[in-house]
Structures are given as structure tokens and as C-alpha cells.
Motif scaffolding. Sequence first.
Motif, PDB file in Angstrom:
ATOM      1  N   ALA A 126      12.737   6.460   3.829  1.00  0.00           N
ATOM      2  CA  ALA A 126      11.904   7.266   4.719  1.00  0.00           C
ATOM      3  C   ALA A 126      10.502   7.455   4.141  1.00  0.00           C
ATOM      4  O   ALA A 126       9.491   7.356   4.866  1.00  0.00           O
ATOM      5  N   LEU A 127      10.414   7.698   2.824  1.00  0.00           N
ATOM      6  CA  LEU A 127       9.105   7.870   2.191  1.00  0.00           C
ATOM      7  C   LEU A 127       8.319   6.557   2.165  1.00  0.00           C
ATOM      8  O   LEU A 127       7.097   6.541   2.408  1.00  0.00           O
ATOM      9  N   VAL A 128       9.006   5.456   1.868  1.00  0.00           N
ATOM     10  CA  VAL A 128       8.338   4.144   1.835  1.00  0.00           C
ATOM     11  C   VAL A 128       7.835   3.776   3.226  1.00  0.00           C
ATOM     12  O   VAL A 128       6.736   3.213   3.385  1.00  0.00           O
ATOM     13  N   ALA A 153       3.082   3.375   6.983  1.00  0.00           N
ATOM     14  CA  ALA A 153       2.442   3.881   8.195  1.00  0.00           C
ATOM     15  C   ALA A 153       1.065   4.488   7.921  1.00  0.00           C
ATOM     16  O   ALA A 153       0.311   4.751   8.860  1.00  0.00           O
ATOM     17  N   HIS A 154       0.742   4.715   6.652  1.00  0.00           N
ATOM     18  CA  HIS A 154      -0.545   5.326   6.293  1.00  0.00           C
ATOM     19  C   HIS A 154      -1.226   4.492   5.197  1.00  0.00           C
ATOM     20  O   HIS A 154      -1.454   4.973   4.084  1.00  0.00           O
ATOM     21  N   ALA A 174      -4.830  10.608   0.549  1.00  0.00           N
ATOM     22  CA  ALA A 174      -4.191  11.898   0.299  1.00  0.00           C
ATOM     23  C   ALA A 174      -2.706  11.857   0.645  1.00  0.00           C
ATOM     24  O   ALA A 174      -1.860  12.347  -0.110  1.00  0.00           O
ATOM     25  N   VAL A 175      -2.392  11.245   1.790  1.00  0.00           N
ATOM     26  CA  VAL A 175      -0.988  11.131   2.194  1.00  0.00           C
ATOM     27  C   VAL A 175      -0.225  10.262   1.206  1.00  0.00           C
ATOM     28  O   VAL A 175       0.891  10.605   0.781  1.00  0.00           O
ATOM     29  N   ARG A 176      -0.809   9.164   0.792  1.00  0.00           N
ATOM     30  CA  ARG A 176      -0.120   8.242  -0.117  1.00  0.00           C
ATOM     31  C   ARG A 176       0.115   8.878  -1.492  1.00  0.00           C
ATOM     32  O   ARG A 176       1.138   8.640  -2.128  1.00  0.00           O
ATOM     33  N   ASP A 197      -0.760  -0.875  -6.300  1.00  0.00           N
ATOM     34  CA  ASP A 197      -1.342  -0.598  -4.987  1.00  0.00           C
ATOM     35  C   ASP A 197      -2.830  -0.948  -4.967  1.00  0.00           C
ATOM     36  O   ASP A 197      -3.529  -0.867  -5.997  1.00  0.00           O
ATOM     37  N   GLU A 198      -3.324  -1.338  -3.825  1.00  0.00           N
ATOM     38  CA  GLU A 198      -4.741  -1.694  -3.675  1.00  0.00           C
ATOM     39  C   GLU A 198      -5.643  -0.481  -3.902  1.00  0.00           C
ATOM     40  O   GLU A 198      -6.788  -0.630  -4.315  1.00  0.00           O
ATOM     41  N   ASP A 199      -5.125   0.702  -3.600  1.00  0.00           N
ATOM     42  CA  ASP A 199      -5.895   1.915  -3.868  1.00  0.00           C
ATOM     43  C   ASP A 199      -5.749   2.242  -5.353  1.00  0.00           C
ATOM     44  O   ASP A 199      -4.660   2.569  -5.831  1.00  0.00           O
ATOM     45  N   GLY A 200      -6.850   2.160  -6.083  1.00  0.00           N
ATOM     46  CA  GLY A 200      -6.790   2.341  -7.527  1.00  0.00           C
ATOM     47  C   GLY A 200      -6.266   3.709  -7.938  1.00  0.00           C
ATOM     48  O   GLY A 200      -5.536   3.836  -8.932  1.00  0.00           O
ATOM     49  N   THR A 201      -6.611   4.743  -7.181  1.00  0.00           N
ATOM     50  CA  THR A 201      -6.145   6.095  -7.526  1.00  0.00           C
ATOM     51  C   THR A 201      -4.631   6.205  -7.366  1.00  0.00           C
ATOM     52  O   THR A 201      -3.933   6.761  -8.225  1.00  0.00           O
ATOM     53  N   VAL A 202      -4.118   5.664  -6.268  1.00  0.00           N
ATOM     54  CA  VAL A 202      -2.672   5.676  -6.043  1.00  0.00           C
ATOM     55  C   VAL A 202      -1.964   4.901  -7.145  1.00  0.00           C
ATOM     56  O   VAL A 202      -0.949   5.341  -7.702  1.00  0.00           O
ATOM     57  N   ALA A 203      -2.506   3.727  -7.480  1.00  0.00           N
ATOM     58  CA  ALA A 203      -1.892   2.893  -8.521  1.00  0.00           C
ATOM     59  C   ALA A 203      -1.895   3.618  -9.867  1.00  0.00           C
ATOM     60  O   ALA A 203      -0.906   3.581 -10.613  1.00  0.00           O
ATOM     61  N   LEU A 204      -3.001   4.293 -10.175  1.00  0.00           N
ATOM     62  CA  LEU A 204      -3.102   5.011 -11.446  1.00  0.00           C
ATOM     63  C   LEU A 204      -2.079   6.150 -11.524  1.00  0.00           C
ATOM     64  O   LEU A 204      -1.407   6.340 -12.547  1.00  0.00           O
ATOM     65  N   VAL A 205      -1.965   6.905 -10.436  1.00  0.00           N
ATOM     66  CA  VAL A 205      -1.013   8.018 -10.406  1.00  0.00           C
ATOM     67  C   VAL A 205       0.411   7.503 -10.529  1.00  0.00           C
ATOM     68  O   VAL A 205       1.231   8.043 -11.300  1.00  0.00           O
ATOM     69  N   ALA A 206       0.744   6.427  -9.810  1.00  0.00           N
ATOM     70  CA  ALA A 206       2.093   5.861  -9.882  1.00  0.00           C
ATOM     71  C   ALA A 206       2.403   5.365 -11.282  1.00  0.00           C
ATOM     72  O   ALA A 206       3.502   5.581 -11.807  1.00  0.00           O
ATOM     73  N   THR A 207       1.426   4.732 -11.912  1.00  0.00           N
ATOM     74  CA  THR A 207       1.619   4.232 -13.284  1.00  0.00           C
ATOM     75  C   THR A 207       1.857   5.389 -14.243  1.00  0.00           C
ATOM     76  O   THR A 207       2.726   5.335 -15.123  1.00  0.00           O
TER      77      THR A 207
END
Length: 341
Positions: free
Chosen positions: A276-278, A283-284, A289-291, A316-326
Motif C-alpha cells: 500500500a505504501l509503495v 502515485a506521487h 514531502a509525500v515521498r 531514487d531520482e529525488d536526491g533528498t528521498v534517496a539520502l533519507v532512505a540511505t
Amino acid sequence: MLIGEVARRSGVSTRMLRHYDALGLVRPTGRTVGGYREYAAEDVRRIFHVESLRSLGLSLKQIARALEDPGFTPSALVGDLIRWTEDRLAREQELLGRLRAVDASAPTGWQDVLRIVELLQGLDSTSAARRQQAVLTRPEDAPAPSDLLAGAVLSESDPNVAGALRWALARAGGDGVATLAVGLRSPDVDVRRRAVRAIAELPEAPGAAAALADALGDPDPTVRGHAALASGRRGATAAVPTLVAMVVAGSHDVDAAEVLGTLSRAPGSADRITTALVDELAAHPADQAVRLRLTQALVELSGPAARTALRTLARDEDGTVALVATGFLGLLEEGGDQGGS
């Protein structure tokens, strides 16, 4: 027709008929040789007219005017009677509520009755401070009836007083859920919000789980949110769609993510919640912010599927999202998966 026979036929007592005569409202047409009142058929008809108007609540003075004044119109008077009757019914309904509250408290003596009356008077105050004091200063050995407190919760707009009422309701030992469930069906969204918050604080009360489950379908997102958090904490997986929507919307998203994490530990739930989260991530694609909120929610989940989703987000292509996930992945590995997947 003599007065005794008129009384029997009309149902009006002889005493009242004499009173009508004294007022000039219904005077008998004649007298017998012995001086007794003698009523004609027209007099009897007038008696029935008087009684009919009395049944509407008119005073005898108003009735006399209505019967004698050709220019008298009923519309204004009937309107006044409607308002007076509505006021009287409201007062009687208030009295009935007070009597039921006293009865529900199962008083063993007049001291118990006086305590309930004192509470009712305090709750009727226009001062929020006085209402709050009335709730919080109840003796430990004299909890208020649950239904009384539940009804007060539904109508209380001050947040501090409402909090005190919910505390007292939980302390009362009864449940009050039936009264609160009625509030959940109110057309007033504020009443529904008060009801769901109060039910959420009665975790062990009979009927609470069912009421919260119904509230998950409420059209108001705030009502659904409170119901989802409370239901999810009780292990109800039906709350998952609403909890995911809360993460997406940023409405109590941290709390929602924590509850999703708890639910993910139930057999078969982790993959469903991760999916559900994926799906919301897909979808966004451009809403950072949502990601980010969805990424943080994935950290709370158990199971390998959530870890896989985080590894994908680390690229992820969004560097901020990728950094947070890492960063989250590193913390999870350092912690040996404690508290995460």
C-alpha cells in the motif's frame, strides 16, 4: 338542563361550570322556579367551545375574547401558544434529563442526589472554568453516571472541559459507548469528532471496537483518522487504508506510521501494508514531502518487503528521498533490525 346533568354530559365539573358563570364566560340561559341554573342547548355548545380552546392552552380571559370579539384573529395568539409550548417542553425535557441522570446514578441517599444535581448545575454554567471544575472536583467515591458524562462530551466545545469529561468518563467505570455511538451518527461533524475521540479513550468498553469500525467510513477525514489510530492500536487491520491516507496527507502521519508498524507484525500484514505504501510512492512521483513521509513510514514496518522498498528508494531520482532512505537503512543495519524490518 340542570347543572348536574350538564356536568355529566360535558365532563366539566359543576365547580368549573359555576366558575364559568361567575366570569360571564358561559351563563345559563335560564333559571328554574327554584332558582337553579338551567342550560339551553346553545349554552352546552358554548361549554364545548370553551373546553376546546382550553385544550389548546388558552387562558379563560383569552377564550372570552376569542368568543366575544368578532375582530379577534387567532393567528398571532396561536403563534404565541406554539412558542410558549415549545419553551415549556424544553424545560420539561431538561427536567426529564436531570431526573434520568439522578436515576442512573442509583443514589443510596439524598447526598448522592445532591451531588448529581450539583454536577448538572456546574455543567450548565456558561463559564468553561466552572464546568471543568465541576467535573474535576468530584469525590473519588462518587463517579458520575457514564451516560451523563457521555452526553456532556458530545455538547462540549471547550477543549479543556472536553478533556476533563473524557477523563471522568474513563474513570466512571461505566462505558457510555451507546450514547457516544449516537453522537457518531450526528449530522454535526463537530459532535462526531467529539464522539470518536471519547470512544478512542475507552479501549475496554463493550461496543467501542464496533463503533470505531463504523467511524472508519465517516465522510470527515478527522473522524476517520481518530477511528483509524484507535482501531489500529487495537489490532484492527481494517484501519490500514485510512492510516496510509493519513501518511500521504501528513495528518498525524508519525502516529499513523507507528500504528502501521505495529499492525505489520501481525501474520500476513507486513507485505500488504508495504504494498500500500509503495503504491502511494508510485502515485506521487514528484511530491517530495509525500515521498519522504512514506519513506519514514516504511522504516516502521517489519518484514523483508519493507527493506527492499527502502533499498529501491536509496536509488531514487529525488536526491533528498534517496539520502533519507540511505540513512534509515544504515540505522536499521546498525540496530540489527531492532524496531524496524
